[in-house]
Design an enzyme around this catalytic site. Structure first.
Site: not given
Lengths: 660, 301
Positions: A405, A449, A465
């Protein structure tokens, strides 16, 4: 009695109790302190049972001075928690050598109780609490031994002490729950009351979040008021990173604290309580975006919460958040900060961004183009990405294309900024594990994250995202599912939802293990809430939940005494009532008669045992021998010369094995 | 008020903390201060647990004496100057064993017993018998510190209605003035101290173990003492009036000595006191009767 020498067997009880009391300190204090205590106990044992050298008063005094000096050299002071405990333990070890009278023993045992209490100053885990209960039972058993050296063997002493402690527990709970708590301390805590820990870093370097994600440690737990939002909306905002140096992302340290919350909620609010584990970092994760400022927190303009000091022990706070929102305008410095790029950013990155900027009609399209690019160009989401060199964004976008991520967020924001769109990286946690045992959510370090935010003139900051473009499972199912899919060798983003469900189905063993883990975690949380965190605020909440609104000292004390008195009355009734005791032999004989009655042979009230046996023998000649044996045994045990316990036990066996 | 038996009820029992109980209270205060200062939940819990433990131990301490039954058993007569041994009998009718039950007299512990469930124990109380007559069992109290030593429970002073007969102190051997009517004829009878078995009597403390009928004891029968004797001859009168020169107490002492000597020598002896006469006889019961008359002579019943 007070000055009479004590039976030396009591000494063994005392040494055993002392060992149990001191044991937890061996994890916290320097080993030599524990060794001094142990040596003291062993030496005294040697004196008593092996005729070792018995030191005189002068030697003991010398040893005491030596210990004082040693403790001072270790801690450079004699005050505070550590030196205090060290002194208590070492001097008690020395005291072993001169224990003689009952008074010495009493004082010794009281010191053990104090040492047990001292171990709580280092931690309040469930384990320690359990151990302390055993240690207390051992010291209490030694107290019984001291008071009553005869008549009770070790097990009976332990049983008595256990029974008394068990009876003390309900009373303790009443006092514990109702004793008025104060907030704050009576005098300053010693500086050594807390020690170091780890948590989410202040900056994001390539690999830093992945490193965090390897830890299954719990970051925080959340209880929602009402139903929790779906997993994909659980973006726990930790901190916002705006400064980019080409490799890593930093916070903008210059932002001023804002008192007013400046965003417009677009949906229903979500309220929840967070129990944050100690991290030694000040970040207080909150659901994107928090609308309230918990006590002791600062609310930053980037909508993050920061505690006024690093969080050195578990912290509880309540927040209300809105998951849909529109934020306000940016000022000039903020705008500039959200666009700044290092000069050394690779030309390929700038070229790609410029190309999208030309092809698109607005920022949203540019962002979409970036996400499409990730999806189209064979990018892979992986928990084990290759290491990156000096220009990680360029390298990741055009060469390795395998990342976590943080790689996606970092590359995405770099592209956006290159395309002239204000943007920034947000790190925090995504998702969590719903613990059905206690109906709360566990968020682990592995849920860490990173995602991006872009600023649009009409909507303010918008969360994007990029990981979702590559691995929607990460957002929909959580990191645990991703890990498991990766372990099974399944490529992310490629499976139908049924296939994913199938791949994720738990075996029975995993199912049990997971539920056990949940219950255990719930126990720990309950322990934390009711023991470690049970202070003024929680007590008020508890009392309110009981329907007691006026929580004055006098009211609490009154309640406390009434409760304790009630418990005592029940105990007094149970302990002091005359028991209707039946002679054990008679009880066994009546059991035998019940067996016979089931077969239709009922003993008349006037009928003696022997007559009854005769009558039964007529009806059941097959049982005659057994019945006669039992009857004869009964008559002998009940009416004959006093018999021992063995005889009764034999009779019991005889009755137990009798079948009609 | 004295009675034959006392059951320790709630009204007979008192309780206070011992010195160690007070020290324990101090410990709890220290612990509470630590708990408050550190805001430490477990420290609070331990403090309150120990406090509750002390409170619960009140019940245990009370129960340790509650409903104990006290009585006394027969005390063998003694001579003045000797020590009377009273047996105090403590019975536990309950199913809970009692531990460390101490019997106190004049602030001194005279015995400490553990009493199993549904059983009993004896404590002997030794009292110096100073004067002849009835010696009353002194008042005693029953105390305990069981189980933790933090609390001290004691009973009201218990006066059991029990007496020990104290014979007069025997005088030094004194020659006896014979009286005219004393016969020196040989009579059939029994004299103690011979070789012939002449019967058995109940065991009394102080009897020689050699004379105990051990075979009977082994059979589970009560303790008995075999008596041996031989034929004897003389009959004597032990007379108050022959001792005119002495005061009353000395006369009683001398008469006591004579009774003992006469019994020992196997004579038939009679006792003459003002307004009382015991005809000549012999043997344990007769000796006791004579000594009893001497012990109680002139005392109000």
């Amino acid at each position: 009695m007070n000055s009479a020498p004590v039976d030396r067997r009591v000494l063994l009880s005392l040494i055993a109790a002392g060992a149990m009391a001191v044991a937890p300190h061996s994890f916290e204090l320097p080993p030599w302190i524990i060794a001094v205590f142990a040596l003291g106990g062993v030496w005294r044992y040697g004196i008593e049972f092996l005729r070792w050298y018995r030191p005189g008063g002068l030697v003991r005094f010398g040893l005491m001075l030596l210990l004082l000096v040693a403790v001072f050299r270790q801690f450079h002071t004699l005050l505070g928690r550590d030196p205090g405990m060290a002194l208590l333990i070492t001097l008690m070890g020395l005291k072993f050598l001169e224990l003689k009278t009952a008074r010495d023993f009493f004082v010794g045992l009281f010191v053990f109780y104090l040492i047990i209490l001292g171990s709580f100053l280092y931690g309040q885990s469930l384990w320690l609490g359990g151990w302390a209960l055993f240690a207390t039972a051992a010291s209490t058993a030694a107290l019984v031994h001291l008071t009553q050296p005869t008549g009770l063997d070790m097990w009976r002493r332990l049983r008595l002490s256990g029974a008394m402690l068990a009876k003390a527990v309900p009373l303790m709970l009443i006092v514990y729950l109702l004793f008025p708590r104060i907030s704050g301390t009576l005098w300053g805590l010693p500086a050594d009351a807390h020690s170091g820990l780890t948590g989410m870093p202040d900056s994001m370097q390539p690999g830093s979040i992945r490193h965090l994600s390897e830890s299954s440690e719990i970051a925080f737990r959340v209880s929602f008021d009402g139903t929790p939002p779906p997993l994909r909306e659980l973006y726990w905002r930790g901190l916002v990173l705006t400064d980019f140096d080409g490799r890593g992302w930093q916070r903008n340290a210059t932002q001023a604290a804002k008192q007013e919350v400046s965003f417009f909620p677009l949906n229903e609010s979500v309220s929840y309580q967070v129990t944050l584990e100690a991290s030694n970092k000040p970040w207080m994760p909150a659901l994107d975006l928090p609308a309230t400022r918990p006590k002791g927190a600062r609310y930053h303009p980037d909508f993050t919460l920061e505690h006024r000091a690093p969080i050195s022990e578990r912290l509880n706070y309540s927040v209300t958040s809105y998951t849909r929102y529109r934020t306000g305008a940016l000022d000039a410095t903020e705008h500039a900060g959200a666009l700044s790029l290092p000069r050394n950013l690779g030309p390929r990155v700038r070229a790609l961004a410029a190309q999208w900027q030309q092809e698109s009609s607005g920022p949203l399209q540019v962002a979409q183009a970036a996400l499409d690019y990730f999806r189209r160009e064979n990018f892979v989401y992986t928990l084990s990405p290759p290491l990156l060199g000096d220009d990680p964004v360029d390298e990741f976008l055009f060469d390795t294309r395998r990342g976590f991520c943080e790689h996606y967020a970092s590359a995405f924001v770099a592209l956006m900024r290159a395309a002239g769109i204000p943007s920034r990286v947000v790190v925090g946690y995504l998702g969590g594990e719903l613990n059905t045992a206690g109906n709360y959510m566990i968020v682990r370090q592995s849920d860490a994250h990173a995602w991006a935010e872009i600023w649009l003139a009409e909507r303010g900051w918008v969360r994007v995202d990029p990981t979702g473009a590559i691995a929607p499972e990460r957002i929909e199912l959580g990191i645990d599912a991703v890990r498991r899919l990766e372990l099974q060798g399944v490529a992310l983003g490629s499976l139908s939802s049924e296939a994913v469900q199938r791949a994720l189905a738990l075996g029975w063993f995993e199912f049990i293990a997971r539920h056990t883990r949940w219950y255990w975690d719930y126990t720990n949380l309950a322990w934390y809430r009711w023991v470690v965190d049970y202070g003024k605020e929680r007590q008020e909440r508890f009392l309110t939940s009981l329907g007691l609104d006026d929580i004055s000292w006098s009211r609490l004390t009154g309640l406390l005494f009434v409760g304790a008195l009630l418990v005592m009355l029940v105990y007094a009734f149970l302990l002091l009532r005359p028991k209707k005791s039946v002679d054990p032999a008679l009880a066994l004989y009546l059991r035998f008669c019940r067996q016979l009655a089931r077969a239709g042979m009922v003993r008349a009230p006037h009928e003696g045992a022997i007559d009854f046996a005769h009558r039964c023998a007529h009806r059941r000649p097959d049982l005659k021998n057994r019945m006669d044996a039992i009857t004869e045994h009964y008559v002998r045990v009940r009416y004959g010369q006093p018999t021992g316990a063995d005889e009764l036990r034999a009779f019991k066996r005889e009755v137990a094995t009798f079948r009609v | 008020m004295s009675v034959a038996e006392v059951v320790l009820g709630r009204r007979q029992l008192f309780m206070l903390p011992t010195r160690f109980g007070l020290l324990f209270a101090l410990l709890l205060m220290v612990q509470l201060l630590v708990a408050i200062n550190y805001g430490n939940g477990l420290a609070y819990a331990l403090t309150f647990l120990l406090g509750s433990l002390a409170v619960v131990s009140m019940l245990y301490t009370h129960r340790n004496l509650f409903r104990l039954r006290l009585s006394a058993s027969a005390c063998a007569p003694v001579f003045a100057g000797e020590v009377a041994i009273f047996k105090i009998h403590i019975t536990n009718d309950s199913d809970t064993p009692r531990f460390g039950v101490a019997v106190m007299h004049a602030k001194k512990e005279i015995g400490r017993v553990d009493i199993a469930a549904r059983s009993s124990a004896d404590v002997s109380l030794n009292v110096s018998a100073v004067k002849r007559g009835w010696l009353m069992l002194p008042e005693v109290t029953v105390t305990t510190r069981f189980p933790l030593g933090l609390l001290y429970s004691w009973s009201r002073r218990i006066a059991l209605d029990h007496f020990c007969l104290v014979y007069p102190r025997p005088a030094d051997p004194t020659p006896r003035q014979p009286r005219e009517e004393e016969s020196l004829e040989s009579t059939t009878g029994i004299k103690a101290g011979g070789d012939d078995y002449i019967g058995a009597r109940e065991f009394q403390p102080g009897d020689s173990p050699r004379h105990v009928d051990w075979k009977a004891v082994a059979r589970g029968e009560p303790w008995r003492v075999k008596q041996f004797g031989a034929g004897y001859q003389a009959t004597v009168w032990l007379d108050w009036d022959t001792l005119e020169v002495l005061d009353a107490e000395s006369r009683l002492s001398v008469l006591t000595r004579w009774v003992l000597d006469a019994e020992h020598d196997g004579m038939l002896y009679g006792l003459r006191l003002p307004e009382q006469t015991l005809n000549p006889s012999n043997g344990e019961p007769h000796q006791h009767e004579c000594l009893k008359r001497l012990a109680l002579f002139g005392l109000k019943p």
